[in-house]
Design a protein around this motif. Structure first.
Motif, PDB file in Angstrom:
ATOM      1  N   LEU A 156       0.517  -1.132   0.086  1.00 27.51           N
ATOM      2  CA  LEU A 156       0.088   0.114  -0.091  1.00 27.51           C
ATOM      3  C   LEU A 156       0.592   1.123   0.155  1.00 27.51           C
ATOM      4  N   GLU A 157       2.082   1.253   0.784  1.00 25.10           N
ATOM      5  CA  GLU A 157       2.722   2.345   0.837  1.00 25.10           C
ATOM      6  C   GLU A 157       3.594   2.599  -0.699  1.00 25.10           C
ATOM      7  N   ARG A 158       3.852   1.696  -1.282  1.00 21.87           N
ATOM      8  CA  ARG A 158       4.739   1.765  -2.483  1.00 21.87           C
ATOM      9  C   ARG A 158       3.811   1.860  -3.817  1.00 21.87           C
ATOM     10  N   TYR A 159       2.471   1.002  -3.984  1.00 20.00           N
ATOM     11  CA  TYR A 159       2.141   1.193  -5.081  1.00 20.00           C
ATOM     12  C   TYR A 159       0.758   2.353  -5.094  1.00 20.00           C
ATOM     13  N   ASP A 160       0.433   2.709  -6.112  1.00 19.88           N
ATOM     14  CA  ASP A 160      -0.681   3.723  -6.358  1.00 19.88           C
ATOM     15  C   ASP A 160      -2.200   2.654  -6.411  1.00 19.88           C
ATOM     16  N   VAL A 161      -2.782   2.196  -5.442  1.00 16.84           N
ATOM     17  CA  VAL A 161      -3.799   1.463  -5.250  1.00 16.84           C
ATOM     18  C   VAL A 161      -4.552   1.611  -4.048  1.00 16.84           C
TER      19      VAL A 161
ATOM     20  N   LEU B 129      -6.750  -3.605  -3.247  1.00 18.29           N
ATOM     21  CA  LEU B 129      -5.407  -4.100  -2.893  1.00 18.29           C
ATOM     22  C   LEU B 129      -5.970  -5.398  -1.996  1.00 18.29           C
TER      23      LEU B 129
END
Lengths: 344, 80, 449
Positions: free
Chosen positions: B51-56, B61
């Motif tokens: 969640l921290e790294r991806y735009d979603v 997710l």
């Protein structure tokens, strides 16, 4: 160095011709070739032959359409600079014929029959084709529904051969057996079916190559020695038979065929010769033709490049081929790459 | 929900199950999740990290990771 | 800055047939964000989802292309729009503006055509189920009755008696054009002599005027040569009528059955690789008619009842993903807000379906289910699409034919249908149904109130 791409790497018990064509091309006199494999499934055995194909790419199945095929070949061409492509699989031919100009624009040359030539030797039209060109084809009736059977049986007599639209055939001796077989074949291959006069005799094949102006460049007659249960030759021998060569000549003249072809023939005890099928590509046993002095794939290469090709001389008769089941050993990574990324 | 121990994952994103002989192709995010599972992270930690790294969005997710675990289960890649 | 996201997926590498696409064919999945020049998200925002869209430009183009194909090869060609293919009035009127007559198969369609301003003498009345009232109405407005049976002939003779002018009649013929399936349930058989008998009886009836001969070979006919055969046989029948009965036949109606570019279920090749060009049909027909031995000034009018070939390409169905699932067998499933209730042709075709969003990720096979709580509601058994989520939009192509007449009001209401005109303006041509509309004909007995 020429780069040649080939399909038909399915050297299985019902084999495609790609591996045999590749083998003949590697022995093309005075030519250095680099071979690129094109396969439809990741376990086509030819992919795993050591040192045969510099690279192999998966193609979308013909059912995905010619546009998908063109897109894929464009991708391949950007990486491989293919000079000549030799399709070896019946079901893909219509697409390659349709794409001939587009592929030529990409620099890929082929030697193919025309769409009309391809259609004219279709199973359903073979009888018509035979009648038009005075080529002997066994009496055949198209069956569009079960009710068509009695009339066909009355005309052809018992037993008769029932054939699926694309593959498979069954010999039936009674109306009851015919009805059962009819439904079975129709369920499998759809309508129409073909009912053909039953003929008994020797199975003979001719591998031929013609240049499209009515001239036959090569015809290699072969008699099947052993058959698999699918009716495919597992061993065969080159023979000398004027009648067969003449028949191939007549076919090339009548149809002005361009490219490779195979005549599947039958000779009755009375000596009558019939064409059972005409295949629009090299047969899987084409390496025997090369071994008998007629390297047809090499000649096709020259024709595709626009070079003149003189007709071949006599065939070395008495050459045998015996197919051999031989297990290749491969690394799983090889399979993962072709199945996962579509190229290896 | 640990990955079976003998599962082999390759650089190219291929997964091999020596117990069954099956091979699988993983897309980049699937390969990443498999690596994290192999390193012993639990699903909640993996979700937080992604969640921290991806735009979603979080709910998407969650949904996709659940589906992915279903997939691993149906391919017999997880410990019972 | 966060990284772009693509759903984690694992694909089993199989030795045999993967899917019919092969692993790389996904490259061919193209997003479609606009139909007929209009933005899909904007249309759905304005008119709701799902939504049928018809392109007036494409409707006109198709009509003009058909006229060009046949008209450049044969001097006298008349199109008759097949109402049952899509009888939304706006669609019919576009074709009538393009010069098409009307081909109708019921009293209901006859009234629709009259309501659309088609003069009665430009209406061809086909079909096996004309009532006495239908026949009387046809006679009254001077439509041509395409006779289907001897019983119908008897009924028509009763209707025609005592009228001020003879009722115009065409004889529908079924014949062997070399096609595997014969549509011999309609009309009179040519080969067994029924057709000739019907022609004789009509010619002998003073209250009837024989003006045409008609045949219709089938549906989605992929053999242009069959139309040539049919044309030659009809022409021979017309000439026999002229020579033996001194009866001039004004028109030969070769019906419809021309395919669109859709892919029939079970077809090995996709539609665009299989369907012959209209020019091939036109060439076969023109060659047969021009070679049939008519004097140049006596060439009959060639009538074509095209439907699908004119309207399919112009229609789109826009819709939205409701949910996605992982099926127990490992397959992906996508639930849509439209199903076989709206897309009736999903029973016949593997429709081309495009995603709208461009950056959705690597395509993968998925089942497409409709919204009905019924197991039959499958839009595609397998389609190659990028990973989709709720709210993602889709475009179904080539849906103009039969859907907007064969759709069902089943479980849900039918949505808006819009027409995009030549300037790109959108017009609702059929409003979304309401509960009131659907219940309006219902009556509840008093004891249940």
């Amino acid at each position: 160095m020429l780069t040649i791409a080939l399909t038909g790497l399915n050297a299985t018990d019902s084999p495609g011709a790609g591996v045999a064509v590749a083998r003949a091309l590697r022995e093309a006199p005075g030519r250095a070739v680099r071979l690129v494999g094109l396969s439809y499934e990741p376990l086509e055995p030819g992919i795993f032959l050591p040192d045969f194909f510099a690279k192999t790419y998966l193609l979308p199945y013909p059912s995905a359409g010619s546009a998908a095929l063109l897109e894929r070949l464009t991708y391949v061409q950007e990486r491989e600079q293919i000079d000549v492509l030799i399709p070896c699989f019946d079901a893909e031919l219509a697409h390659f014929i349709r794409l001939e100009a587009s592929l030529k624009a990409l620099g890929i040359r082929m030697l193919l029959p025309t769409a009309n030539q391809l259609a004219s030797r279709d199973k359903l039209r073979l009888a018509e084709f035979g009648a038009a060109h005075h080529l002997p084809v066994p009496a055949t009736h198209a069956l569009h529904q079960p009710a068509d059977l009695p009339a066909a049986a009355a005309a052809l007599g018992w037993p008769l051969v029932l054939k699926g639209r694309w593959y498979e055939a069954e010999t039936v001796h009674t109306a009851a057996a015919a009805e059962a077989a009819l439904l079975r074949l129709a369920a499998r291959w759809g309508w129409p079916l073909l009912a053909q006069r039953h003929l008994v005799g020797q199975e003979l094949n001719v591998a031929g190559l013609a240049e499209g102006q009515g001239h036959l460049l090569s015809a290699v007659p072969m008699r099947k020695l052993t058959l698999t249960d699918k009716g495919k030759a597992w061993a065969g021998i080159t023979i000398e038979d004027e009648m067969l060569t003449e028949l191939a000549q007549r076919f090339a003249e009548a149809s002005r065929w361009r490219g490779p072809f195979e005549l599947e023939l039958l000779r009755t005890a009375a000596g009558e010769l019939f064409i059972l099928e005409i295949n629009p590509r090299f047969p899987a046993w084409i390496y025997l033709a090369a071994a008998a002095g007629h390297n047809q794939p090499a000649a096709l290469l020259s024709l595709a490049l626009g070079e003149p090709v003189a007709p071949f001389g006599p065939v070395a008769v008495g050459k045998l081929f015996i197919r051999c089941a031989w297990d290749l050993i491969a690394d799983n990574e090889h399979f993962q790459l072709i199945a996962g990324l579509g190229e290896v | 929900m640990p990955l079976k121990k003998n599962i082999a994952t390759s650089e190219a994103g291929f997964v091999f199950n020596p117990a069954t002989g099956d091979s699988f192709a993983a897309n980049p995010l699937a390969a990443e999740v498999l690596k994290l599972l192999q390193a012993g992270h639990d699903l909640a930690a993996i979700r937080a990290q992604l969640l921290e790294r991806y735009d979603v969005p979080a709910h998407q997710l969650q949904h996709d990771l659940d589906d992915f675990i279903w997939q691993l289960t149906s391919f017999q890649l997880l410990e019972e | 800055m966060k990284l772009p996201y693509e759903r984690p997926t694992l694909r089993r590498l199989t030795a045999g047939t993967l899917s019919k696409f092969g692993p790389q064919a996904g490259a061919g999945v193209r997003p479609v964000a606009e139909v007929a020049g209009a933005s899909v998200p904007a249309l759905l925002a304005q008119f709701g989802s799902p939504l049928f869209v018809l392109s007036e430009r494409q409707l006109r183009r198709s009509a003009q292309a058909l006229r060009r194909s046949f008209g450049t090869r044969y001097p006298r060609v008349q199109l008759a729009w097949s109402y049952k293919t899509n009888y939304l009035n706006a669609v019919c009127r576009v074709f009538h503006q393009e010069g098409a007559w009307a081909e109708v198969v019921s009293g209901f369609e006859l009234e629709k055509a009259l309501g659309n301003g088609v003069p009665g003498h430009h209406i061809l009345f086909n079909g096996p189920s004309k009532t006495a009232a239908d026949l009387a109405r046809a006679a009254e407005v001077d439509a041509v009755v395409h006779l289907d049976s001897f019983d119908e002939l008897r009924a028509l003779l009763a209707v025609a008696a005592g009228r001020p002018r003879p009722v115009r009649v065409a004889v529908r013929v079924n014949l062997d054009a070399g096609l595997p399936q014969r549509w011999d349930r309609f009309g009179f058989n040519l080969e067994n002599g029924q057709a000739w008998q019907a022609v004789q009886q009509v010619a002998a009836a003073p209250d009837l005027a024989l003006v045409g001969l008609h045949c219709h070979l089938g549906t989605f006919v992929l053999e242009p040569a069959a139309y040539g055969t049919a044309a030659a046989k009809l022409a021979a029948l017309a000439q026999r009528a002229t020579h033996e009965l001194h009866q001039t036949i004004d028109y030969l109606d070769l019906g419809g059955g021309f395919p669109s570019l859709n892919t029939l279920k079970g077809s090995y090749l996709p539609g665009p690789d299989l369907v012959p060009d209209l020019d091939e049909y036109a060439a076969a027909v023109a060659e047969a008619l021009l070679g049939a031995g008519f004097a140049p000034e006596a060439l009959p009018l060639l009538v074509l009842e095209a439907g699908r070939a004119l309207v399919d390409e112009a229609g789109y169905l826009l819709g939205t993903v409701l949910a996605t699932k992982q099926l127990p067998d490992g397959r992906r499933a996508t639930v849509l807000d439209f199903g076989v209730n709206l897309l009736f042709t999903a029973y016949w075709y593997d429709h081309l379906i495009s995603p709208v969003r461009a950056d959705a990720g690597r395509p993968e096979p998925t089942v497409l289910y409709g919204p009905l709580c019924m197991n039959i509601d499958v839009v595609r058994e397998t389609a190659l699409l990028p990973p989709l989520g709720p709210g993602d939009q889709l475009v179904v192509h080539r849906v103009g034919a039969y859907n907007m007449s064969q759709w069902q009001q089943f479980i849900t209401l039918r949505p808006n249908v819009i027409l995009l005109d030549l300037q790109g303006n959108s017009h609702i041509i059929r409003e979304a149904e309401t509960l009131e509309y659907v219940q309006q004909p219902e009556r509840v007995p008093e004891h249940l109130l």
